[in-house]
Design an enzyme around this catalytic site. Structure first.
Site, short mmCIF file in Angstrom:
data_model
loop_
_atom_site.label_atom_id
_atom_site.label_comp_id
_atom_site.label_asym_id
_atom_site.label_seq_id
_atom_site.Cartn_x
_atom_site.Cartn_y
_atom_site.Cartn_z
N GLU A 56 27.48 19.13 26.43
CA GLU A 56 26.41 19.91 25.82
C GLU A 56 25.61 20.65 26.90
O GLU A 56 25.61 20.28 28.07
CB GLU A 56 25.46 18.99 25.03
CG GLU A 56 26.14 18.35 23.83
CD GLU A 56 25.17 17.63 22.89
OE1 GLU A 56 25.27 17.83 21.68
OE2 GLU A 56 24.31 16.88 23.38
N ASN A 115 13.26 18.25 21.07
CA ASN A 115 14.32 17.86 22.01
C ASN A 115 14.52 18.96 23.05
O ASN A 115 13.55 19.26 23.77
CB ASN A 115 15.57 17.28 21.36
CG ASN A 115 16.27 18.11 20.32
OD1 ASN A 115 15.72 18.41 19.28
ND2 ASN A 115 17.50 18.47 20.58
N ASP A 116 15.68 19.54 23.18
CA ASP A 116 16.00 20.36 24.36
C ASP A 116 15.01 21.51 24.62
O ASP A 116 14.59 22.19 23.69
CB ASP A 116 17.36 21.05 24.19
CG ASP A 116 18.44 20.14 23.69
OD1 ASP A 116 18.23 18.93 23.64
OD2 ASP A 116 19.51 20.68 23.35
N TYR A 125 20.08 25.86 16.71
CA TYR A 125 20.33 24.93 17.80
C TYR A 125 20.08 25.61 19.16
O TYR A 125 19.74 26.79 19.24
CB TYR A 125 21.77 24.40 17.71
CG TYR A 125 21.88 23.17 16.82
CD1 TYR A 125 20.85 22.78 15.96
CD2 TYR A 125 23.04 22.37 16.85
CE1 TYR A 125 20.96 21.65 15.16
CE2 TYR A 125 23.15 21.24 16.05
CZ TYR A 125 22.11 20.88 15.21
OH TYR A 125 22.24 19.76 14.43
N SER A 126 20.33 24.85 20.22
CA SER A 126 19.90 25.26 21.56
C SER A 126 20.55 26.55 22.04
O SER A 126 21.63 26.93 21.60
CB SER A 126 20.20 24.15 22.56
OG SER A 126 19.27 23.11 22.36
N LEU A 175 9.38 16.33 15.93
CA LEU A 175 10.31 15.94 17.01
C LEU A 175 10.65 17.12 17.89
O LEU A 175 10.99 18.19 17.38
CB LEU A 175 11.58 15.34 16.40
CG LEU A 175 12.69 14.93 17.38
CD1 LEU A 175 13.39 13.66 16.90
CD2 LEU A 175 13.70 16.06 17.61
C1 FRU Z 1 21.45 18.44 22.91
C2 FRU Z 1 21.78 19.02 21.56
C3 FRU Z 1 22.46 20.38 21.68
C4 FRU Z 1 22.16 21.02 20.36
C5 FRU Z 1 20.76 20.52 20.09
C6 FRU Z 1 20.44 20.29 18.64
O1 FRU Z 1 20.42 17.50 22.84
O2 FRU Z 1 22.60 18.13 20.82
O3 FRU Z 1 23.83 20.32 22.00
O4 FRU Z 1 22.23 22.40 20.41
O5 FRU Z 1 20.62 19.30 20.81
O6 FRU Z 1 19.09 19.95 18.49
#
Ligand code: FRU
Length: 466
Positions: A199, A25-26, A85-86, A23
């Site tokens: 976020e 994400n950001d 995390y991000s 997966l």
């Molecule tokens: C946004 C988020 C961030 C976090 C990350 C975790 O999509 O929730 O706030 O750091 O994804 O994967």
């Protein structure tokens, strides 16, 4: 509609950055460093759920071809054991600094967040330096996603935060050297009840204008607005010495489609401000039904988009380099007396369409799945697709501020980015339909009136995982 050239591929995307498996994400840590573009991304290499977050890492010299490297950060330390995390990247004196949030579940199962640093000489191997400062008073453990910018010889860090009465906000820290940070308070007066958490905040410094981008959670849908599970938008204004003074327009959604979230910006060596976003946050049940999970991967990033302010209008435009993706091109205006439909040779396509004068209303259908409707009197665009979990048709709409002039569209087998009026509005979305075809069909003959350009380009596949 009959099934034409039914597509037998597995919804693969070939020119949007995705993870090899697992997966994504950001986008994180976007930077041009040592003659390369670096795109890091939230990545669970172990599965298609939101767990085990590492920083995946891809590099490119041209924003087109990408090499994938080992994860830059992995959740192996006490301060990030439940996820790296991000966060963001910043270059100083030839070194690359990564700022990220260490996500921790303590022995009682409660969340703890640590704002951490990792440093690299080569942009590939990173040495973790651990948390930079103590958790500030008066904010919950929902504190994350550090983004850095520079003003004169000072550095500023913005963080997504939640007040003790559970309101979303952002706070800032200041540093002379990227190592020592002092708390400077709120970035702006909190918008009243504007969600429970903000976020991935970002501050874009453009000529004559600053842009504060963030992704609020917990907004209620209102007419065309805030229709997705979480939103992303921006406020124009001025960022100076850790404070943001907004212009009067307020919060504007950055993308009108179904999947766009948590974008991040960087400045490249040409001075361009470029963003990439995540396509994108979904309701958990909808996400769990995404068919690419059967292929072992889920989600991808948007194309790199250059951000400009023209007049007082923010424009998002696919970067110039994407023209290098073009293979065969077809000028449909010259080639053929336009019929009601064309059959595309592959799903990987770019389309450009412009009119000399405002077009009449029209409806386009792509691949027996996505429709784009323009209602000329209202200057209203509606994009419709089938929700792959419920089977229901669903829409997102926006009223343009001026009549439609241009459409630039990037298509993949399960993904679409639609840029309207030079990027004044954008719709990003995924689509999954077993009965998709390669047909592009249009209704309402009058849409052809005043057409100045209608060009279709087959696009190269630059990202393939064996
Ligand atoms: C946004 C988020 C961030 C976090 C990350 C975790 O999509 O929730 O706030 O750091 O994804 O994967």
């Amino acid at each position: 509609m009959s099934k034409v050239e039914q597509n037998d591929e597995n919804y693969t995307v070939y020119y949007h950055v995705r993870a090899p498996h697992g997966l994504l994400n950001d986008p994180n840590g976007l930077v041009y460093f040592n003659n390369q573009y670096h795109v890091f991304f939230q990545w669970n290499p172990e599965g298609t759920t939101h767990a085990n977050k590492t920083w995946g890492h891809a590099v490119s010299t041209d924003l087109i071809e990408w090499d994938y490297l080992k994860p830059a950060l992995e959740p192996t330390d006490w301060f990030d054991k439940d996820g790296c995390y991000s966060g963001s990247a910043f270059e100083r004196e030839g070194k690359l600094y990564l700022f990220y949030t260490g996500n921790v579940r303590n022995v009682n199962g409660e969340r703890e967040s640590y704002q951490c640093l990792a440093v690299s000489e080569d942009g590939i191997h990173f040495e973790k330096r651990g948390p930079l400062f103590d958790h500030p008073n008066n904010y919950t453990a929902h504190l994350r996603d550090p983004k850095i910018w520079q003003e004169k010889d000072e550095y500023w860090m913005i963080l997504g935060a939640q007040t003790l009465d559970l309101k979303g906000t952002t706070i800032v820290y200041r540093s002379p050297d990227l190592l020592n940070w002092s708390f400077e308070g709120e970035f702006m007066d909190a918008l009243p009840d504007f969600g429970y958490m903000w976020e991935c905040p970002d501050v874009l410094k453009l000529p004559n204008k600053d842009v504060f981008v963030f992704s609020p959670q917990g907004l209620e849908a209102k007419g065309d607005f805030y229709q997705n599970i979480f939103q992303t938008g921006y406020i124009l204004g001025e960022a100076r010495s850790g404070k943001f003074i907004p212009d009067k327009e307020g919060f504007i959604e950055m993308d009108r489609g179904f999947e766009f979230y948590a974008p991040q910006s960087f400045k490249d060596d040409h001075g361009r401000t470029i963003i990439l976003g995540w396509m994108g946050a979904m309701d958990p049940e909808v996400e769990a039904a995404v068919p690419t999970i059967n292929e072992g991967w889920i989600h991808h990033l948007t194309l790199p988009r250059e951000i400009k302010i023209v007049g007082n209008q923010l424009l998002q435009q696919p970067v110039e380099e994407l023209k290098e993706l073009r293979l065969a091109s077809f000028d449909l205006l010259k080639d053929i007396a336009l019929k009601d439909r064309i059959i595309l040779s592959t799903p990987e396509q770019e389309m450009n369409c412009s009119w000399d004068e405002s077009p009449a209303s029209f409806t386009w259908n792509f691949r027996n799945e996505v429709t784009i409707t323009y209602e000329a009197t209202e200057k209203r665009i509606t994009v419709e697709r089938t929700n792959w979990l419920t089977g229901e048709r669903e829409t997102r709409s926006v009223n343009l501020t001026r009549p439609l002039e241009t459409v630039q569209l990037f298509l993949e087998d399960s993904s679409m980015e639609i840029y309207l009026n030079q990027g004044a509005e954008v719709f990003s979305l995924r689509y999954f339909n077993e009965n998709r075809t390669n047909m592009w069909q249009w209704k309402d003959a009058k849409w052809k009136n005043h057409l100045a350009d209608l060009t279709v380009h087959e696009l190269k596949r630059t990202i393939e995982f064996k």
